[in-house]
Motif scaffolding. Sequence first.
Motif, PDB file in Angstrom:
ATOM      1  N   VAL A 114       0.352   2.232  -2.562  1.00  0.00           N
ATOM      2  CA  VAL A 114       0.988   1.541  -1.679  1.00  0.00           C
ATOM      3  C   VAL A 114       2.139   0.638  -1.989  1.00  0.00           C
ATOM      4  O   VAL A 114       1.630  -0.666  -2.567  1.00  0.00           O
ATOM      5  CB  VAL A 114      -0.156   1.195  -0.502  1.00  0.00           C
ATOM      6  N   PRO A 115       3.306   0.848  -1.899  1.00  0.00           N
ATOM      7  CA  PRO A 115       4.261  -0.626  -2.218  1.00  0.00           C
ATOM      8  C   PRO A 115       3.484  -2.325  -2.085  1.00  0.00           C
ATOM      9  O   PRO A 115       3.383  -3.226  -3.334  1.00  0.00           O
ATOM     10  CB  PRO A 115       5.152  -0.369  -1.819  1.00  0.00           C
ATOM     11  N   LYS A 116       2.868  -2.191  -0.766  1.00  0.00           N
ATOM     12  CA  LYS A 116       2.251  -3.574  -0.054  1.00  0.00           C
ATOM     13  C   LYS A 116       1.082  -4.139  -1.209  1.00  0.00           C
ATOM     14  O   LYS A 116       1.075  -5.594  -1.419  1.00  0.00           O
ATOM     15  CB  LYS A 116       2.077  -3.491   1.255  1.00  0.00           C
ATOM     16  N   MET A 117       0.740  -2.825  -1.454  1.00  0.00           N
ATOM     17  CA  MET A 117      -0.673  -3.337  -2.686  1.00  0.00           C
ATOM     18  C   MET A 117       0.508  -3.669  -3.533  1.00  0.00           C
ATOM     19  O   MET A 117      -0.460  -5.009  -4.729  1.00  0.00           O
ATOM     20  CB  MET A 117      -1.257  -1.930  -2.725  1.00  0.00           C
ATOM     21  N   MET A 118       1.591  -3.499  -4.429  1.00  0.00           N
ATOM     22  CA  MET A 118       1.759  -3.658  -6.152  1.00  0.00           C
ATOM     23  C   MET A 118       2.422  -5.411  -5.797  1.00  0.00           C
ATOM     24  O   MET A 118       2.541  -5.971  -6.502  1.00  0.00           O
ATOM     25  CB  MET A 118       2.623  -2.772  -5.744  1.00  0.00           C
ATOM     26  N   ASP A 119       2.618  -5.099  -4.694  1.00  0.00           N
ATOM     27  CA  ASP A 119       3.264  -6.647  -4.116  1.00  0.00           C
ATOM     28  C   ASP A 119       1.531  -7.420  -3.858  1.00  0.00           C
ATOM     29  O   ASP A 119       2.860  -8.854  -4.124  1.00  0.00           O
ATOM     30  CB  ASP A 119       3.948  -6.633  -2.317  1.00  0.00           C
ATOM     31  N   LEU A 120       1.700  -7.177  -3.280  1.00  0.00           N
ATOM     32  CA  LEU A 120       0.104  -8.429  -2.958  1.00  0.00           C
ATOM     33  C   LEU A 120      -0.681  -8.558  -4.306  1.00  0.00           C
ATOM     34  O   LEU A 120      -0.603  -9.709  -5.310  1.00  0.00           O
ATOM     35  CB  LEU A 120      -0.569  -7.608  -2.062  1.00  0.00           C
ATOM     36  N   VAL A 121      -1.039  -7.547  -5.039  1.00  0.00           N
ATOM     37  CA  VAL A 121      -1.992  -7.792  -6.512  1.00  0.00           C
ATOM     38  C   VAL A 121      -0.936  -6.610  -7.717  1.00  0.00           C
ATOM     39  O   VAL A 121      -2.648  -6.110  -8.247  1.00  0.00           O
ATOM     40  CB  VAL A 121      -3.454  -7.508  -6.037  1.00  0.00           C
ATOM     41  N   GLY A 122      -0.209  -6.641  -7.971  1.00  0.00           N
ATOM     42  CA  GLY A 122       0.439  -6.032  -8.953  1.00  0.00           C
ATOM     43  C   GLY A 122       1.701  -6.869  -9.963  1.00  0.00           C
ATOM     44  O   GLY A 122       1.148  -7.419 -11.193  1.00  0.00           O
ATOM     45  N   GLN A 123       2.654  -6.770  -8.849  1.00  0.00           N
ATOM     46  CA  GLN A 123       3.776  -7.608  -9.194  1.00  0.00           C
ATOM     47  C   GLN A 123       3.836  -9.125  -9.037  1.00  0.00           C
ATOM     48  O   GLN A 123       4.182  -9.110  -7.331  1.00  0.00           O
ATOM     49  CB  GLN A 123       5.003  -6.294  -8.867  1.00  0.00           C
ATOM     50  N   GLY A 364      -6.474   7.828   7.937  1.00  0.00           N
ATOM     51  CA  GLY A 364      -5.557   8.251   8.089  1.00  0.00           C
ATOM     52  C   GLY A 364      -4.234   6.625   9.088  1.00  0.00           C
ATOM     53  O   GLY A 364      -3.892   5.683   8.870  1.00  0.00           O
ATOM     54  N   ALA A 365      -6.378   6.243   9.479  1.00  0.00           N
ATOM     55  CA  ALA A 365      -5.628   4.933  10.350  1.00  0.00           C
ATOM     56  C   ALA A 365      -5.952   3.763   9.491  1.00  0.00           C
ATOM     57  O   ALA A 365      -5.052   2.517   9.460  1.00  0.00           O
ATOM     58  CB  ALA A 365      -7.366   4.564  11.085  1.00  0.00           C
ATOM     59  N   MET A 366      -6.727   4.023   7.933  1.00  0.00           N
ATOM     60  CA  MET A 366      -6.805   3.124   7.363  1.00  0.00           C
ATOM     61  C   MET A 366      -5.524   2.686   6.498  1.00  0.00           C
ATOM     62  O   MET A 366      -4.828   1.425   6.412  1.00  0.00           O
ATOM     63  CB  MET A 366      -7.812   3.097   5.392  1.00  0.00           C
ATOM     64  N   LYS A 367      -4.506   3.982   5.867  1.00  0.00           N
ATOM     65  CA  LYS A 367      -3.560   4.280   5.729  1.00  0.00           C
ATOM     66  C   LYS A 367      -2.022   3.400   6.706  1.00  0.00           C
ATOM     67  O   LYS A 367      -1.897   2.678   6.007  1.00  0.00           O
ATOM     68  CB  LYS A 367      -3.304   5.409   5.792  1.00  0.00           C
ATOM     69  N   ASP A 368      -2.087   3.758   8.563  1.00  0.00           N
ATOM     70  CA  ASP A 368      -1.579   2.975   8.801  1.00  0.00           C
ATOM     71  C   ASP A 368      -1.686   2.150   8.262  1.00  0.00           C
ATOM     72  O   ASP A 368      -0.644   1.246   8.609  1.00  0.00           O
ATOM     73  CB  ASP A 368      -1.390   3.536  10.084  1.00  0.00           C
ATOM     74  N   MET A 369      -2.910   1.115   8.797  1.00  0.00           N
ATOM     75  CA  MET A 369      -3.060  -0.076   8.315  1.00  0.00           C
ATOM     76  C   MET A 369      -2.606  -0.778   7.265  1.00  0.00           C
ATOM     77  O   MET A 369      -2.127  -2.003   7.575  1.00  0.00           O
ATOM     78  CB  MET A 369      -4.488  -0.093   8.662  1.00  0.00           C
ATOM     79  N   LEU A 370      -2.183  -0.355   6.272  1.00  0.00           N
ATOM     80  CA  LEU A 370      -1.909  -0.402   5.167  1.00  0.00           C
ATOM     81  C   LEU A 370      -0.408  -0.674   5.306  1.00  0.00           C
ATOM     82  O   LEU A 370      -0.365  -2.021   4.372  1.00  0.00           O
ATOM     83  CB  LEU A 370      -2.278   0.262   3.900  1.00  0.00           C
ATOM     84  N   LEU A 371      -0.098   0.339   5.315  1.00  0.00           N
ATOM     85  CA  LEU A 371       1.257   0.496   5.522  1.00  0.00           C
ATOM     86  C   LEU A 371       2.169  -0.493   6.415  1.00  0.00           C
ATOM     87  O   LEU A 371       2.884  -0.881   6.319  1.00  0.00           O
ATOM     88  CB  LEU A 371       2.018   1.783   5.803  1.00  0.00           C
ATOM     89  N   THR A 372       1.444  -0.434   7.384  1.00  0.00           N
ATOM     90  CA  THR A 372       1.875  -1.863   8.867  1.00  0.00           C
ATOM     91  C   THR A 372       2.066  -2.749   8.490  1.00  0.00           C
ATOM     92  O   THR A 372       2.243  -3.107   9.514  1.00  0.00           O
ATOM     93  CB  THR A 372       1.675  -1.150  10.286  1.00  0.00           C
ATOM     94  N   SER A 373       0.842  -2.917   7.617  1.00  0.00           N
ATOM     95  CA  SER A 373       0.354  -4.654   7.257  1.00  0.00           C
ATOM     96  C   SER A 373       1.355  -5.208   6.383  1.00  0.00           C
ATOM     97  O   SER A 373       2.498  -5.189   6.735  1.00  0.00           O
ATOM     98  CB  SER A 373      -0.684  -4.352   6.270  1.00  0.00           C
ATOM     99  N   HIS A 374       0.766  -6.688   6.805  1.00  0.00           N
ATOM    100  CA  HIS A 374       1.668  -7.970   6.485  1.00  0.00           C
ATOM    101  C   HIS A 374       0.377  -8.805   5.776  1.00  0.00           C
ATOM    102  O   HIS A 374      -0.176  -8.754   5.207  1.00  0.00           O
ATOM    103  CB  HIS A 374       2.072  -8.997   7.897  1.00  0.00           C
ATOM    104  N   ASN A 375       1.657  -9.279   4.155  1.00  0.00           N
ATOM    105  CA  ASN A 375       1.019  -9.739   3.719  1.00  0.00           C
ATOM    106  C   ASN A 375       0.676 -11.931   4.153  1.00  0.00           C
ATOM    107  O   ASN A 375       2.485 -12.280   4.536  1.00  0.00           O
ATOM    108  CB  ASN A 375       2.096  -9.985   1.774  1.00  0.00           C
ATOM    109  N   PHE A 376       0.070 -12.549   3.213  1.00  0.00           N
ATOM    110  CA  PHE A 376      -0.126 -14.145   3.468  1.00  0.00           C
ATOM    111  C   PHE A 376       0.450 -14.359   2.228  1.00  0.00           C
ATOM    112  O   PHE A 376       1.002 -13.061   1.439  1.00  0.00           O
ATOM    113  CB  PHE A 376      -1.817 -13.463   3.327  1.00  0.00           C
ATOM    114  N   PRO A 377       1.008 -15.456   1.974  1.00  0.00           N
ATOM    115  CA  PRO A 377       2.114 -16.220   1.696  1.00  0.00           C
ATOM    116  C   PRO A 377       1.289 -16.094  -0.271  1.00  0.00           C
ATOM    117  O   PRO A 377      -0.046 -16.496   0.153  1.00  0.00           O
ATOM    118  CB  PRO A 377       2.621 -17.464   2.048  1.00  0.00           C
ATOM    119  N   VAL A 378       1.988 -15.496  -0.926  1.00  0.00           N
ATOM    120  CA  VAL A 378       1.412 -15.867  -1.905  1.00  0.00           C
ATOM    121  C   VAL A 378       1.999 -16.658  -3.141  1.00  0.00           C
ATOM    122  O   VAL A 378       3.111 -16.452  -3.550  1.00  0.00           O
ATOM    123  CB  VAL A 378       1.299 -13.765  -2.654  1.00  0.00           C
TER     124      VAL A 378
END
Lengths: 425, 294, 374
Positions: A114-123, A364-378
């Motif tokens: 999930v792209p948001k994952m890579m933003d948060l704990v990937g790259q 499905g709900a879990m995936k939606d959650m992740l896809l529409t989630s917002h990141n905390f400032p890293v």
Amino acid sequence: MLKQSLLSLALATGLSTAAHAESVNILMEGVPDTEYVKTLLPEFTKETGIEVNLEVVNYAEMHTKLVPQLLASKGSYSAIVVDFYWVGEFTKAGWLAPLDDMIKADNFDTSVYVPKMMDLVGQVDGVTYMLPFYNYAMGLLYRTDLLEDEANKAAYLEATGMELAPPKTWGEYLEQVKFFTKDGMHGVVNQGLRPDPIAMEWSNYLFANGGEFHDADWNATLNTPAGVAALEQYKTNVNEYGPLGSASFSFDEAFNVMAQGQAYSYITYNFFRTAIDDPSQSTVAGKVEIMPVPGQEPGVGASLNGAWGWAIPKSSPNPEAAWTFLKWVESKKIAKERAMQGGSPTRIDVFDDADLNAKFDYMGAMKDMLLTSHNFPVFTYTPQLVEVLGRELSLAVADEATPADALAAVEAEMNELAKKDGKQK
Amino acid sequence: MNQSKTMEAADRRFGWFMSAPSLALLLAVILFPVFWALFTSVHDYTLIAPNFDTFTGAENYISAIQDPAFRHSLGLTAFFVAAVVLFEFLLGFIVALMLNSVERFKPIYYGILLCPLLMNPVIVGLIWRMFLHPSLGIVNYLLTVVGFEPVNWLGSTQMAIWTIIMVDIWHQVSFMIVLLLAGLSAMPKEPYEAARVDGARVYQSFFYITLPLMMPVIIVTLLIRMIFAVKTYDLIYIMTRGGPGVATDLVSYSIYRTAFVSLNVGEASAMSAILLGFILLLTVYLYRYMRSLT
Amino acid sequence: MASITLDKITKVYPNDVTAVNGVSLDIRDGEFMILLGPSGCGKSTTLRMIAGLEAISSGDMLIGGRRVNDVDPADRDIAIVFQNYALYPHMTVAKNLAFGLKLRHVPASEIETRINRVAALLGIEPLLGRKPSQLSGGQRQRVALGRALVREPQAFLLDEPLSNLDATLRSSMRTELIKLHHTLGTTIVHVTHDQVEAMTMGERICIMKDGDIVQVGEPMEVYRNPANTFVASFLATPPMNLLPGRIESVGAGALVVAMDGVALPVPTAFQAAYASHSGKPVIVGLRPEDFHLAAGDAARTAPIDLVTITTEVLGPEVILVANLASGAGPEIHARMPRDFRAKIGQPLTLHFDLAEIQLFDPETTRVLPRPAHP
């Protein structure tokens, strides 16, 4: 003579090292996802001949245990797991080894995440330092049995003119919180303990009101109409619609209130969705569902993202073996097996896996959650921002500061930290 | 004459030789960290950049003192220390006096009393957080059974610090009891008999004999307890994280955060040095007072 | 000032040890009474019951005619001097003295007058500002005494107050206590295990053993007419010689006390008293002081043949340690003049003063009653 015996000694030690299986040491937090990894380790050892030693400790101990090992030129941990909190600090201090070369060499596909994952704990700044391990995005736990109750439906229609159903917008949710606070029931339970429980939970309120932490130039945007509204709502929920003492609840205490059937809703980490169906710790098993925190408009999610990543420290004694482990543990097969045990996925292909969706209908709900989630400032000072935010939110909830003053104080400190970190020009 | 001098010198050398290992150990484990902290406190030393490249002089001290949160923590800690030490002393002294006159089952009472003291503060905090859960905890349940309103133990800014004080008393009062009891049982018996014949009632014996004779023990006990109370950190970390608001933000927790959350070891060291200064002043004052008694 | 009466006083400790076994004693107003006995005889416990520091298990205790069994020590108006002085370590001498008076709300000026008077009496004025830790043993003793005196109580109780002092100091304190008693005339009960203190200080001596009173009487009376072999052997140094013997009739109603190879004729004054014991074994008590080198009146003294074991030359006198000539029986001690000398193994004949003879029943150890010393 002496030379000979030295030689034989050297040979003997050399031989014994070769005879010994290589081993990978990892420091991990004592959480369910770590347990799932543990059950699969024998497979890895069978495949590769590499032993894996997991040192499992409490969250509170992890940072203090990690830092000295990361500062050393040769530490004792082959690989580590990194909370998104620490990403800024660890990369800024240069403690993590870039993984790009190894990813390239092995053709490991990171686009499955999930792209948001890579933003948060990937790259970080285009360099891949971590592979996302599991996510702990926050969602809205709510009582389906209460929504389906006919008497409730009728009363709600009369009171609001709306149908009683899972809330599509944040405003509808707040209305339901108010509605369900009656007869010893609470519309909501909050985790008001400072610093991270309150800071994390309130972030959902901020996003739900359409707010964000900062603009593109890292100027803090908290003392805004959205921020103040979020804090007013949070305060009202804790003090008027929540149980006594929720201003000091950590997530386990708040979860207990929810699990004992004393509250209609609870915004919390996704891993509690599995726990609420466990009859040994819940009296409302089967009566609770999870959904993305609703936003201003239907379909807009306001969940806060959160995740852990796998990383190889520069001080790792055996980075090659560590990488062998990482690419095994994050392979589709193992990632799916972890998820099938209840783990929380980070790969899209795992989210979409048929077996998994058959077993857990909320995937499905879990995936939606992740896809529409917002990141905390890293950034480097994420932990300090959490600390300041937690303190000021707690002060506002305790009525010792107005929401605007509290948020103004956070803004000032956040701007200073962003400047110090070079994020803000 | 000459010979005795050389022997004396040899004796002294031997003395140094024998005490050198412990002196070295003392130097390594006590003085070195203290000096390291003082050295750090005048540098811009952070966990991001752990080096002594930037000498900052008194800057860390000034920013610590100018920080209203730190000043609040200092004041709150003073209040907390005064409250726990006072209540633990009063309670501990009463229990110690009662135990001192007990003849039978003394080891059993000792055992029960020592239980909380032997528990890790983290465990104590967790247990009490559970007991004090406003709606699911046993304490509020019992209160409602006897007809009281449930109390918002940790969620109210007025109550939280008192809750922490009460838990600390529960945890640490045995320390007072044990030390005071040791003092009481070492007291000579005869002056009490003399006082009884001289016409002293029980309370007069207490005020004229027990209290003055116990004074040195009391002062040492108070001093040790105060120093430990200033360092209270675990309970706060487990029970409130300094909240709600800043109602329980004790100084040790605040220093911890400065060092490990803000990663600013330099300023945290300066804060520690300021705290150390206060503790030293208190120690010197009480030590002098104790010396004046004997 | 007051009399003290003990009526069948018993003390049983919680562990069922009986320390004092129903003792009755009248201590007259103004009397100097000694409680004497070996350690563990119950004398200290008795004193502590008088003071009120020990509860009385049964019996009645009267001070000045008032029953005080349940009266707090504070209200008995007695003062006690402890063996180890029990001074208040944190108070100066002056404050030690003043403490009891302050508790009784004696006016400050009066306290000062009394302290000065007592300090002068005991010669402790220079010590008033010091603390007990800065005093010598003898000085502490005086302060402890002063603390009792300053209270001007109805009675003084002294619990072996001299036993921690060296010999010279002890002897001079003895004299001072006697003088004090003479001056003040207050009732004193003095507990001691030292028979010299008992003999020299007491107006009467109460001898205790195993929780019982064995004998009460004036010093010379107890010395001369011991009630049993215990008293006989406890009082005086060296104590009375106790030898096995038998009363035998030698025709015409004349009795002799026969020992191994020795026959002591019984004085006519005692014949009637001892007649009933004729033919029975007795323990013969002979005081070392009653052996003489020269024969006296044949009716008053009888020769005893001895063999010297050793002599102890003390200076003022010589103690002869000897056996009967037959070599049998226990050692005999005899007090000889300072010029007396005898070689080891040397046989010699001493003459015993028959009027001083005491006979005891070997079974009961009690004295066989006879008319008092003629």
